[in-house]
Motif scaffolding. Sequence first.
Motif, short mmCIF file in Angstrom:
data_model
loop_
_atom_site.label_atom_id
_atom_site.label_comp_id
_atom_site.label_asym_id
_atom_site.label_seq_id
_atom_site.Cartn_x
_atom_site.Cartn_y
_atom_site.Cartn_z
N ASP A 186 -14.29 -24.05 -3.46
CA ASP A 186 -15.10 -24.29 -4.65
C ASP A 186 -16.38 -23.48 -4.62
N GLY A 187 -16.61 -22.74 -5.67
CA GLY A 187 -17.86 -21.99 -5.80
C GLY A 187 -17.82 -20.59 -5.24
N VAL A 188 -16.84 -20.27 -4.38
CA VAL A 188 -16.77 -18.93 -3.78
C VAL A 188 -16.09 -17.97 -4.76
N ILE A 189 -16.74 -16.85 -5.03
CA ILE A 189 -16.18 -15.82 -5.90
C ILE A 189 -15.42 -14.82 -5.04
N LEU A 190 -14.16 -14.60 -5.34
CA LEU A 190 -13.36 -13.61 -4.64
C LEU A 190 -13.04 -12.46 -5.60
N ALA A 191 -12.98 -11.26 -5.06
CA ALA A 191 -12.72 -10.09 -5.91
C ALA A 191 -11.92 -9.04 -5.17
N GLY A 192 -11.23 -8.22 -5.92
CA GLY A 192 -10.51 -7.09 -5.36
C GLY A 192 -10.86 -5.83 -6.12
N LEU A 193 -11.14 -4.73 -5.40
CA LEU A 193 -11.33 -3.44 -6.06
C LEU A 193 -10.00 -3.01 -6.65
N ARG A 194 -10.02 -2.52 -7.88
CA ARG A 194 -8.80 -2.08 -8.54
C ARG A 194 -8.87 -0.59 -8.88
N PRO A 195 -8.39 0.25 -7.96
CA PRO A 195 -8.28 1.68 -8.26
C PRO A 195 -7.09 1.93 -9.18
N ASP A 196 -7.00 3.14 -9.71
CA ASP A 196 -5.82 3.55 -10.45
C ASP A 196 -4.60 3.40 -9.53
N SER A 197 -3.59 2.69 -9.98
CA SER A 197 -2.48 2.33 -9.07
C SER A 197 -1.20 3.11 -9.32
N GLN A 198 -1.21 4.07 -10.24
CA GLN A 198 0.06 4.69 -10.64
C GLN A 198 0.74 5.47 -9.51
N ARG A 199 -0.04 6.01 -8.57
CA ARG A 199 0.56 6.79 -7.46
C ARG A 199 0.59 6.02 -6.14
N TYR A 200 0.03 4.82 -6.14
CA TYR A 200 -0.16 4.11 -4.87
C TYR A 200 1.15 3.89 -4.14
N PHE A 201 2.19 3.47 -4.85
CA PHE A 201 3.44 3.14 -4.17
C PHE A 201 4.28 4.36 -3.81
N ASP A 202 3.81 5.55 -4.19
CA ASP A 202 4.42 6.77 -3.64
C ASP A 202 4.11 6.90 -2.14
N TYR A 203 3.01 6.29 -1.72
CA TYR A 203 2.53 6.42 -0.33
C TYR A 203 2.62 5.13 0.48
N HIS A 204 2.67 4.03 -0.18
CA HIS A 204 2.56 2.71 0.45
C HIS A 204 3.61 2.50 1.54
N HIS A 205 3.15 2.35 2.80
CA HIS A 205 4.02 2.04 3.94
C HIS A 205 4.98 3.18 4.30
N ALA A 206 4.65 4.40 3.88
CA ALA A 206 5.55 5.54 4.12
C ALA A 206 4.87 6.60 4.98
N ALA A 207 5.68 7.58 5.41
CA ALA A 207 5.18 8.62 6.32
C ALA A 207 4.17 9.55 5.65
N ASN A 208 4.14 9.58 4.31
CA ASN A 208 3.20 10.47 3.62
C ASN A 208 1.85 9.80 3.34
N ASP A 209 1.65 8.58 3.83
CA ASP A 209 0.32 7.96 3.71
C ASP A 209 -0.58 8.57 4.77
N ARG A 210 -1.07 9.75 4.46
CA ARG A 210 -1.87 10.53 5.40
C ARG A 210 -3.18 10.98 4.75
N PHE A 211 -4.05 11.48 5.58
CA PHE A 211 -5.40 11.85 5.16
C PHE A 211 -5.41 12.80 3.97
N ASP A 212 -4.49 13.77 3.95
CA ASP A 212 -4.51 14.75 2.87
C ASP A 212 -4.10 14.16 1.52
N ALA A 213 -3.63 12.93 1.52
CA ALA A 213 -3.27 12.25 0.26
C ALA A 213 -4.48 11.60 -0.41
N VAL A 214 -5.62 11.55 0.29
CA VAL A 214 -6.82 10.89 -0.23
C VAL A 214 -7.79 11.94 -0.75
N ASN A 215 -8.26 11.75 -1.97
CA ASN A 215 -9.24 12.65 -2.58
C ASN A 215 -10.64 12.19 -2.23
#
Length: 454
Positions: free
Chosen positions: A403-432
Amino acid sequence: MKNLTFLFLLVFSISFSQTSEEQQLKKFYDTSLLNGQSYDWLDYLSNRIGSRLSGSVGAELAVKYTKEELDKLGLDKVWLQPVMVPKWVRGAKEYAYIKSSTGNTNLPVCALGGSVATPALGITAEVIEVKNFEELKELGEAKIKGKIVFYNRPMQADLIQTFNAYGGCVDQRVHGAKEAVKYGAVAVLVRSMNLRLDDLPHTGTMSYDDLPDSEKIPAAAISTNAAELLSTMVKLTPDLKVHFKQSCENKGEVQSYNVIGEIKGSEKPDEIMVVGGHLDSWDLGDGSHDDGAGVVQSMEVLRLMKETGYKPKHTVRVVLFMNEENGLRGGLKYADVAKNKKEKHLFALESDAGGFSPRGFSFDCTDEQFETIANWSILFKPYLIHYFEKGGSGADVGPLKADGVILAGLRPDSQRYFDYHHAANDRFDAVNKRELELGAATMASLLYLIDQNF
């Protein structure tokens, strides 16, 4: 005349307050974009340490590194919070192929996190395709026993909110093996949770719940292209067989840590605002999007406050949670310790949706709280951020819900997220770099506004 003077002062006060908020937000964005630290931290975390699966050497090194970096910021306190985590080891690289009279066809495959291994020589069996657990039940033991169940329900591409598409099909990955065991299946293969057609299998956690060890069957994911191929071939050749082998192993529990640092509040030090991401990652890539980005953005929030000279009224605490991916032990441990210490949490923000361009936030809060928060959206308009909605927050901050605690999540653009999620291409060069830094400044801005208005 007195009324006019009062009205003028009121309007001036409101105008000045708005201007002060705009100025502070600009300081955060300017500092992050011109003199940011988040991208360099991510570079080290991804390229010098690499994957950080709970219980691994990489996770241990990440704990050490992030604590040292937080120590350098001159925070009021930095510490490690012990937490026991599961240790699952992938072992030798998995392989799978379709057996055919004209030759074998390889299937890109990876074990699901928490799965048992196949027998030493692998498993060879006929395949039966299903879309959901209802189909599984309709087929029954007579048609499933002794076979490999192939779950092939794709993410729903017409859902603009891609996390909804993920939520609509992830049950086959998490609970697929447990359900298939009921009908005598010898293993399961699952279509990767990916909106793109490619050759990368995506891992992720699965659960046997309370299934005895003797009844557990191997579970693996195949790439989306492999799923399309296998589906076509099963239709053409109903008695088609697949062979696959994996050597993964569950090794019990080991000790790890949440990494925590804080700036003590100047007016309300006993009221805590949390910002965080999860330090662990899967082991196929280096976890730059999931969730290296959230880790370094959360660290950057405190650095931006220090760098711009902002002194928060409430205590601001960064928490780098361990074991979100296959157990949520870090988030549960943090909430349990906070409860036992009777700590008062005001707000908790999590970044665990990738390092893409920030679009806004979702909030788990009361209607009254959200009415105040929604008014701030105009302050983010110059940064092309517009999404302020009630909804979920994040897995690791979820246990703080009260009660009373505010919880929040940052919401980036998600259209490409699952191209990388839990896969071998989730690497540094994929981040801008710029997108990552915009996200860090956006998070710092929300913490500031909460600090000023609650």
